[in-house]
Design an enzyme around this catalytic site. Structure first.
Site, PDB file in Angstrom:
ATOM      1  N   CYS A 276     -18.811  24.537 -37.067  1.00 25.20           N
ATOM      2  CA  CYS A 276     -18.265  25.406 -36.011  1.00 25.20           C
ATOM      3  C   CYS A 276     -18.515  24.924 -34.584  1.00 25.20           C
ATOM      4  O   CYS A 276     -17.560  24.712 -33.840  1.00 25.20           O
ATOM      5  CB  CYS A 276     -18.821  26.812 -36.171  1.00 25.20           C
ATOM      6  SG  CYS A 276     -18.495  27.467 -37.804  1.00 25.20           S
TER       7      CYS A 276
HETATM    8  C1  UGA Z   1     -22.304  29.086 -35.404  1.00 21.93           C
HETATM    9  C2  UGA Z   1     -22.622  30.290 -34.530  1.00 21.93           C
HETATM   10  O1  UGA Z   1     -24.035  30.380 -34.328  1.00 21.93           O
HETATM   11  C3  UGA Z   1     -22.120  31.600 -35.164  1.00 21.93           C
HETATM   12  O2  UGA Z   1     -22.356  32.697 -34.299  1.00 21.93           O
HETATM   13  C4  UGA Z   1     -20.619  31.456 -35.437  1.00 21.93           C
HETATM   14  O3  UGA Z   1     -20.106  32.618 -36.057  1.00 21.93           O
HETATM   15  C5  UGA Z   1     -20.378  30.247 -36.327  1.00 21.93           C
HETATM   16  O4  UGA Z   1     -20.904  29.066 -35.685  1.00 21.93           O
HETATM   17  C6  UGA Z   1     -18.891  30.114 -36.528  1.00 21.93           C
HETATM   18  O5  UGA Z   1     -18.176  29.909 -35.549  1.00 21.93           O
HETATM   19  O6  UGA Z   1     -18.426  30.340 -37.653  1.00 21.93           O
HETATM   20  P1  UGA Z   1     -23.400  28.062 -37.631  1.00 21.93           P
HETATM   21  O7  UGA Z   1     -22.340  27.015 -37.592  1.00 21.93           O
HETATM   22  O8  UGA Z   1     -23.718  28.716 -38.921  1.00 21.93           O
HETATM   23  O9  UGA Z   1     -23.043  29.247 -36.618  1.00 21.93           O
HETATM   24  O10 UGA Z   1     -24.719  27.352 -37.098  1.00 21.93           O
HETATM   25  P2  UGA Z   1     -25.813  27.622 -35.969  1.00 21.93           P
HETATM   26  O11 UGA Z   1     -26.905  28.428 -36.487  1.00 21.93           O
HETATM   27  O12 UGA Z   1     -25.164  28.063 -34.713  1.00 21.93           O
HETATM   28  O13 UGA Z   1     -26.361  26.133 -35.757  1.00 21.93           O
HETATM   29  C7  UGA Z   1     -25.510  25.112 -35.273  1.00 21.93           C
HETATM   30  C8  UGA Z   1     -26.281  23.855 -34.998  1.00 21.93           C
HETATM   31  O14 UGA Z   1     -27.124  24.001 -33.872  1.00 21.93           O
HETATM   32  C9  UGA Z   1     -27.199  23.379 -36.136  1.00 21.93           C
HETATM   33  O15 UGA Z   1     -27.054  21.994 -36.278  1.00 21.93           O
HETATM   34  C10 UGA Z   1     -28.590  23.737 -35.660  1.00 21.93           C
HETATM   35  O16 UGA Z   1     -29.594  22.909 -36.177  1.00 21.93           O
HETATM   36  C11 UGA Z   1     -28.436  23.551 -34.161  1.00 21.93           C
HETATM   37  N1  UGA Z   1     -29.406  24.332 -33.363  1.00 21.93           N
HETATM   38  C12 UGA Z   1     -29.327  25.675 -33.327  1.00 21.93           C
HETATM   39  C13 UGA Z   1     -30.390  23.672 -32.643  1.00 21.93           C
HETATM   40  O17 UGA Z   1     -30.479  22.429 -32.654  1.00 21.93           O
HETATM   41  N2  UGA Z   1     -31.255  24.403 -31.890  1.00 21.93           N
HETATM   42  C14 UGA Z   1     -31.202  25.756 -31.835  1.00 21.93           C
HETATM   43  O18 UGA Z   1     -32.021  26.351 -31.111  1.00 21.93           O
HETATM   44  C15 UGA Z   1     -30.215  26.415 -32.586  1.00 21.93           C
END
Ligand code: UGA
Length: 435
Positions: free
Chosen positions: A267
């Site tokens: 996403c």
């Molecule tokens: C993301 C959004 O958080 C959701 O709100 C949204 O609904 C979703 O995309 C979507 O559009 O369907 P998601 O893809 O499940 O959710 O993943 P995240 O939890 O956002 O993580 C994304 C990336 O960021 C991961 O690689 C994670 O490791 C990284 N991340 C996240 C960090 O490096 N640091 C952080 O503090 C948080």
């Protein structure tokens, strides 16, 4: 009241399962027959905590899963949750959603009800009005607002907490100027999620909210990642303490300030590219969004740089990657930063072994025989010269000298600072810590 969900990926299957477990009369539709057969037997096609249990609860009640679109004919509410993948130029590919909408249009042409269609799929602002609505009106021979309702209803669930997020969303966004349909939708959502704020707006603003949300999250991550790189140059500095302190300022908030190897997943990278592409087409220079992306891409280079500084040439160096899933508690490796890292290391002729508690099967589909796959962490570390912790799996918190002793050179790059507080007999390098 009958509900249909079209497209049973993370969003669709979570929604279907949660509503079914609550006892709603619900039909989940997907064009993939094999996938449907699995789900009919209570098996989720992908790993997501609590999903299978919720699906099985639903199947004991009124849930039906099928490839047959005609089942939606007499539904009151139809949720569209099909994917909108990325084109090479960053724009989104609407072919799947167009097909799904055409089928829905044909089927509701025979409906005696005034169904409400919710678009949960992520689409660029203007898509509902310019693309989806005309297809629906043409195929159904009915008028939006009069004979059916059409509402943009973006989804904010995160993989790995999809069930919890579906049950307890932080906001409901309803985008439509058809006030009667919005009133009906509000009734449904108030019953499903009492006390959750509802933002009622038009189609295009609702579509924009989704991109605003994901691009802001990406911005927070790139911000903390850039600061973590600066911290690395300050002896003794610690990015986690920086994140913790600024996160306590209510204007900033504590979430999404975990520095790491960059954001991945199906996403954030895709939505950032689509928004950048859309801004450019609209004549707006997306300089901030471009910078967010650039920081994200360069974060991986930082890691490669560290390995180069240590080894010089990476040819035949045995490197262990701990974690290929794009985040913990999922088997999803789509746009995973670890997968990108492996590709880059392979180009430099390194020998790669990977470990992941859930994502080995998916990783194997990409790299086949080009890398080695270890079932245990010990196997993954045996004779390795460098271990890189990419995904914050709980298991890796327990790493100890007992496991590192199998390495020939105990050089460890910890992209998630999981081992910071441990006294280990290793050459330790962590992203965001000044040496
Ligand atoms: C993301 C959004 O958080 C959701 O709100 C949204 O609904 C979703 O995309 C979507 O559009 O369907 P998601 O893809 O499940 O959710 O993943 P995240 O939890 O956002 O993580 C994304 C990336 O960021 C991961 O690689 C994670 O490791 C990284 N991340 C996240 C960090 O490096 N640091 C952080 O503090 C948080």
């Amino acid at each position: 009241m009958k509900i249909a969900v079209v497209g049973l990926g993370f969003v669709g299957l979570s929604l279907t399962s949660v509503l079914a477990a609550k006892g709603y009369d619900i039909i989940g539709i997907d064009i993939d027959e094999q996938k449907c057969n699995k789900m009919i037997n209570g098996i989720s096609p992908f790993f997501e905590p609590e999903l299978e249990k919720t699906l099985q609860n639903g199947l004991k009640k009124k849930l039906k899963i099928s490839t047959d679109f005609s089942l939606i004919t007499n539904c009151d509410f139809i949720f569209v949750t099909v994917g909108t993948p990325q084109n090479a130029n960053g724009s989104i590919d609407l072919s799947t959603i167009k097909k799904a909408i055409s089928s829905i249009g044909q089927k509701i042409s025979k409906s005696k009800k005034k169904p409400i269609i919710f678009i949960k799929s992520t689409v660029i602002p203007g898509t509902i009005k310019k693309v989806i609505l005309p297809i629906l009106e043409k195929k159904s021979n009915k008028k939006a607002g009069k004979e059916f309702g059409l509402i943009s209803n973006p989804e904010f669930l995160q993989e790995s907490s999809a069930i919890k997020d579906t049950e307890f969303p932080h906001v409901i966004v309803l985008g439509s100027s058809d006030t009667k349909s919005v009133q009906k939708a509000k009734k449904l959502f108030l019953k499903l999620h009492p006390n959750v704020p509802i933002i009622s707006t038009n189609h295009q603003t609702a579509e924009m909210i989704k991109y605003a949300n994901n691009s802001f999250l990406a911005t927070k991550i790139s911000f903390i990642n850039q600061l973590s790189n600066i911290c690395q140059k300050i002896p003794g500095a610690n990015i986690d303490d920086v994140g913790k302190a600024i996160g306590l300022d209510p204007r900033i908030g504590k979430l999404f300030l975990n520095a790491g190897p960059g954001y991945g997943g199906s996403c954030l990278p895709k939505d950032m590219k689509a928004l950048i592409n859309f801004a450019n087409i609209s004549g707006i220079n997306p300089s901030l969004l471009n910078a967010v992306e650039e920081v994200n891409t360069k974060q991986l280079e930082e890691i490669i740089q560290i390995t180069k500084q240590k080894f010089g040439n990476l040819t035949a160096k045995k490197i262990t990657i701990l974690g290929t899933a794009f985040k913990p508690n999922t088997d999803d490796i789509r746009d995973s930063v670890a997968v990108e890292l492996i590709k880059k290391l392979l180009k430099k002729k390194a020998k790669i072994t990977i470990h992941d508690p859930k994502a080995i099967k998916n990783t194997r589909k990409i790299f086949k025989e080009k890398i080695s796959y270890a079932k245990t962490i010990e196997d993954a570390l045996t004779q390795s010269q460098c271990a890189i912790i990419m995904t914050q799996w709980k298991q890796y918190e327990k790493l100890s000298n007992n496991q590192f002793k199998y390495m020939t050179k105990r050089f460890v790059i910890d992209c998630r600072r999981m081992l910071v507080k441990k006294q280990l007999d290793i050459d330790y390098y962590a992203i965001g810590l000044g040496k």
